[in-house]
Design a protein around this motif. Structure first.
Motif, PDB file in Angstrom:
ATOM      1  N   UNK A  97       0.817  -1.225   0.000  1.00 17.65           N
ATOM      2  CA  UNK A  97       0.000   0.000   0.000  1.00 17.65           C
ATOM      3  C   UNK A  97       0.850   1.275   0.000  1.00 17.65           C
ATOM      4  N   UNK A  98       2.119   1.164  -0.333  1.00 13.76           N
ATOM      5  CA  UNK A  98       2.950   2.376  -0.514  1.00 13.76           C
ATOM      6  C   UNK A  98       2.321   3.247  -1.595  1.00 13.76           C
ATOM      7  N   UNK A  99       2.353   4.564  -1.445  1.00 18.30           N
ATOM      8  CA  UNK A  99       1.739   5.429  -2.462  1.00 18.30           C
ATOM      9  C   UNK A  99       2.191   5.137  -3.890  1.00 18.30           C
ATOM     10  N   UNK A 100       3.417   4.722  -4.066  1.00 24.53           N
ATOM     11  CA  UNK A 100       3.912   4.411  -5.421  1.00 24.53           C
ATOM     12  C   UNK A 100       3.156   3.262  -6.075  1.00 24.53           C
ATOM     13  N   UNK A 101       2.522   2.440  -5.248  1.00 25.98           N
ATOM     14  CA  UNK A 101       1.830   1.257  -5.783  1.00 25.98           C
ATOM     15  C   UNK A 101       0.325   1.466  -5.888  1.00 25.98           C
ATOM     16  N   UNK A 102      -0.124   2.680  -5.563  1.00 27.47           N
ATOM     17  CA  UNK A 102      -1.573   2.910  -5.405  1.00 27.47           C
ATOM     18  C   UNK A 102      -2.098   3.956  -6.395  1.00 27.47           C
ATOM     19  N   UNK A 103      -3.279   3.711  -6.950  1.00 28.24           N
ATOM     20  CA  UNK A 103      -4.020   4.779  -7.642  1.00 28.24           C
ATOM     21  C   UNK A 103      -5.305   5.023  -6.850  1.00 28.24           C
ATOM     22  N   UNK A 104      -5.698   6.285  -6.825  1.00 26.64           N
ATOM     23  CA  UNK A 104      -6.882   6.679  -6.049  1.00 26.64           C
ATOM     24  C   UNK A 104      -7.891   7.299  -7.000  1.00 26.64           C
ATOM     25  N   UNK A 105      -9.106   6.827  -6.911  1.00 26.57           N
ATOM     26  CA  UNK A 105     -10.139   7.322  -7.831  1.00 26.57           C
ATOM     27  C   UNK A 105     -11.156   8.171  -7.090  1.00 26.57           C
ATOM     28  N   UNK A 106     -11.363   9.375  -7.596  1.00 30.74           N
ATOM     29  CA  UNK A 106     -12.399  10.273  -7.060  1.00 30.74           C
ATOM     30  C   UNK A 106     -13.630  10.085  -7.932  1.00 30.74           C
ATOM     31  N   UNK A 107     -14.664   9.498  -7.383  1.00 28.23           N
ATOM     32  CA  UNK A 107     -15.833   9.093  -8.175  1.00 28.23           C
ATOM     33  C   UNK A 107     -16.666  10.276  -8.636  1.00 28.23           C
ATOM     34  N   UNK A 108     -17.179  10.150  -9.853  1.00 29.11           N
ATOM     35  CA  UNK A 108     -18.213  11.063 -10.348  1.00 29.11           C
ATOM     36  C   UNK A 108     -19.385  10.201 -10.821  1.00 29.11           C
ATOM     37  N   UNK A 109     -20.605  10.769 -10.827  1.00 32.19           N
ATOM     38  CA  UNK A 109     -21.729   9.972 -11.342  1.00 32.19           C
ATOM     39  C   UNK A 109     -21.418   9.476 -12.750  1.00 32.19           C
ATOM     40  N   UNK A 110     -21.820   8.254 -13.029  1.00 30.15           N
ATOM     41  CA  UNK A 110     -21.561   7.683 -14.350  1.00 30.15           C
ATOM     42  C   UNK A 110     -20.217   6.970 -14.468  1.00 30.15           C
ATOM     43  N   UNK A 111     -19.443   6.927 -13.380  1.00 32.88           N
ATOM     44  CA  UNK A 111     -18.133   6.261 -13.436  1.00 32.88           C
ATOM     45  C   UNK A 111     -18.272   4.750 -13.266  1.00 32.88           C
ATOM     46  N   UNK A 112     -17.457   4.037 -14.011  1.00 35.66           N
ATOM     47  CA  UNK A 112     -17.349   2.584 -13.858  1.00 35.66           C
ATOM     48  C   UNK A 112     -15.866   2.257 -13.691  1.00 35.66           C
ATOM     49  N   UNK A 113     -15.561   1.393 -12.737  1.00 34.80           N
ATOM     50  CA  UNK A 113     -14.183   0.924 -12.558  1.00 34.80           C
ATOM     51  C   UNK A 113     -14.160  -0.585 -12.773  1.00 34.80           C
ATOM     52  N   UNK A 114     -13.120  -1.057 -13.429  1.00 34.80           N
ATOM     53  CA  UNK A 114     -12.930  -2.507 -13.617  1.00 34.80           C
ATOM     54  C   UNK A 114     -11.548  -2.837 -13.097  1.00 34.80           C
ATOM     55  N   UNK A 115     -11.397  -3.924 -12.372  1.00 32.10           N
ATOM     56  CA  UNK A 115     -10.056  -4.286 -11.970  1.00 32.10           C
ATOM     57  C   UNK A 115      -9.793  -5.766 -12.126  1.00 32.10           C
ATOM     58  N   UNK A 116      -8.510  -6.034 -12.296  1.00 36.52           N
ATOM     59  CA  UNK A 116      -8.034  -7.402 -12.342  1.00 36.52           C
ATOM     60  C   UNK A 116      -7.838  -7.836 -10.898  1.00 36.52           C
ATOM     61  N   UNK A 117      -8.705  -8.698 -10.431  1.00 37.90           N
ATOM     62  CA  UNK A 117      -8.724  -9.096  -9.024  1.00 37.90           C
ATOM     63  C   UNK A 117      -7.627 -10.114  -8.709  1.00 37.90           C
ATOM     64  N   UNK A 118      -6.868 -10.499  -9.753  1.00 36.76           N
ATOM     65  CA  UNK A 118      -5.769 -11.441  -9.550  1.00 36.76           C
ATOM     66  C   UNK A 118      -4.467 -10.701  -9.254  1.00 36.76           C
ATOM     67  N   UNK A 119      -4.466  -9.390  -9.475  1.00 36.79           N
ATOM     68  CA  UNK A 119      -3.198  -8.649  -9.355  1.00 36.79           C
ATOM     69  C   UNK A 119      -3.360  -7.314  -8.629  1.00 36.79           C
ATOM     70  N   UNK A 120      -4.442  -7.155  -7.878  1.00 42.02           N
ATOM     71  CA  UNK A 120      -4.673  -5.890  -7.162  1.00 42.02           C
ATOM     72  C   UNK A 120      -5.356  -6.138  -5.822  1.00 42.02           C
ATOM     73  N   UNK A 121      -5.256  -5.121  -4.949  1.00 42.19           N
ATOM     74  CA  UNK A 121      -6.109  -5.029  -3.759  1.00 42.19           C
ATOM     75  C   UNK A 121      -6.743  -3.649  -3.787  1.00 42.19           C
ATOM     76  N   UNK A 122      -7.802  -3.466  -3.010  1.00 46.04           N
ATOM     77  CA  UNK A 122      -8.429  -2.147  -3.008  1.00 46.04           C
ATOM     78  C   UNK A 122      -9.001  -1.804  -1.641  1.00 46.04           C
TER      79      UNK A 122
END
Ligand SMILES: O=C(O)CCC(=O)C(=O)O
Ligand SMILES: [Fe+2]
Length: 302
Positions: free
Chosen positions: A238-263
């Motif tokens: 969870x070091x900042x270098x390994x993290x992206x942060x999403x600020x949601x807006x209406x209409x947003x969709x996120x998809x992730x590869x659950x084999x290679x990420x945590x959230x």
């Protein structure tokens, strides 16, 4: 092993990279009307960037989300034990007014033998501000550890247990009868074992496959050692270098590869209402770095 070098399909998607190695925003597509090449390109982009964001999907409802999931893979029921309530069985609704929070770093549903490969999340109700979601890149985290530690981690197995998060829910809210998940009705949450380092079935890249939400301990070491190893891995993941942060807006969709990420979803919006709808796509049994398939030891009961 890279499947991306000369892939022409990736150029079919207008992508803004969110970091040098991890996260991307896709522009100018309508997730409800993709052609086959775009679906393939999305699939490839997902393995490469691990988390993708698509904004402006205003007409995208539950039915469209499920339909989109079917284009990408095999849609599972929403959750092994969580009641889908008044939404479709494929949808897992996280509603802040019904204790739907995800403010613990986790990878989805790793407490089953075959955790989902991919998750697709849609903002339904957003607070005026806050409620951002963060994703961490498990492969980048693994690759940036020292070689000696990586070699050791490659040999380790961990136990994943959904009891802390969902045990009470299953017993009290569902009276011990969960959902039909991959042919099995979940009546209890049996701990399962997964390799600590997972080899991605599509890219071949190695990544950390432990998470604070569901990993209870490392097999074959003392509790003290297990805690110490896991704490090092979580702090590193969870070091900042390994993290992206999403600020949601209406209409947003996120998809992730659950084999290679945590959230992790920030719980910083007080009493404001926040609802997110997720679907997951069927995954396979995690495989460790040995050349042969990871052999599961006896299940551990704790
Ligand atoms: O609420 C969020 O932003 C993320 C929830 C979550 O963990 C999930 O959908 O898997
Ligand atoms: Fe999650």
């Amino acid at each position: 092993m890279s499947i991306f070098g000369d892939q022409p399909t990736l150029t079919r998607l207008p992508i803004t990279e969110l970091g040098p190695r991890f996260g991307a925003e896709i522009h100018g597509i309508d997730l409800g009307s993709l052609d086959d090449e775009q679906v393939l390109a999305l699939r490839e982009a997902l393995v490469r960037y691990k988390v993708l964001f698509v904004r402006g999907q205003d007409g995208f409802d539950d039915a469209a989300q499920i339909e989109f999931g079917r284009r990408l893979g095999e849609v599972t029921v929403g959750h092994p034990v969580h009641d889908s309530g008044d939404v479709a069985p494929e949808v897992y609704s996280l509603d802040s007014q019904d204790n739907g929070f995800a403010d613990v770093w986790h990878t989805d549903v790793t407490f089953v033998e075959r955790p989902p490969a991919i998750s697709v999340l849609r903002a339904v109700v957003l607070p005026p501000s806050g409620g951002d979601t963060n994703w961490a890149d498990s492969q980048l985290a693994y690759e940036s550890l020292s070689p000696g530690l990586r070699t050791h981690l490659d040999t380790l197995t961990a136990v994943h247990d959904g009891t802390r998060e969902f045990g009470y829910y299953l017993a009290q809210r569902r009276q011990g009868r969960g959902n039909l998940w991959e042919g099995e009705v979940f009546t209890e949450l049996k701990p399962v074992e997964h390799p600590v380092v997972r080899v991605h079935p599509e890219s071949g890249r190695k990544g950390l496959f432990v998470n604070p939400g569901f990993t209870s301990h490392i097999v074959g070491v003392s509790e003290h050692e297990s805690r110490g190893i896991l704490d090092i891995l979580y702090a590193h993941l969870t070091k900042p270098e390994h993290v992206v942060r999403h600020r949601w807006r209406p209409g947003d969709v996120a998809l992730w590869d659950n084999r290679s990420t945590s959230h992790y979803a920030n719980r910083d919006y007080g009493d404001q209402h926040r609802v997110m709808h997720r679907i997951t796509l069927r995954g396979d049994t995690p495989v460790g770095p040995g050349t042969t398939r990871h052999v599961k030891a006896e299940r551990v009961s704790i």
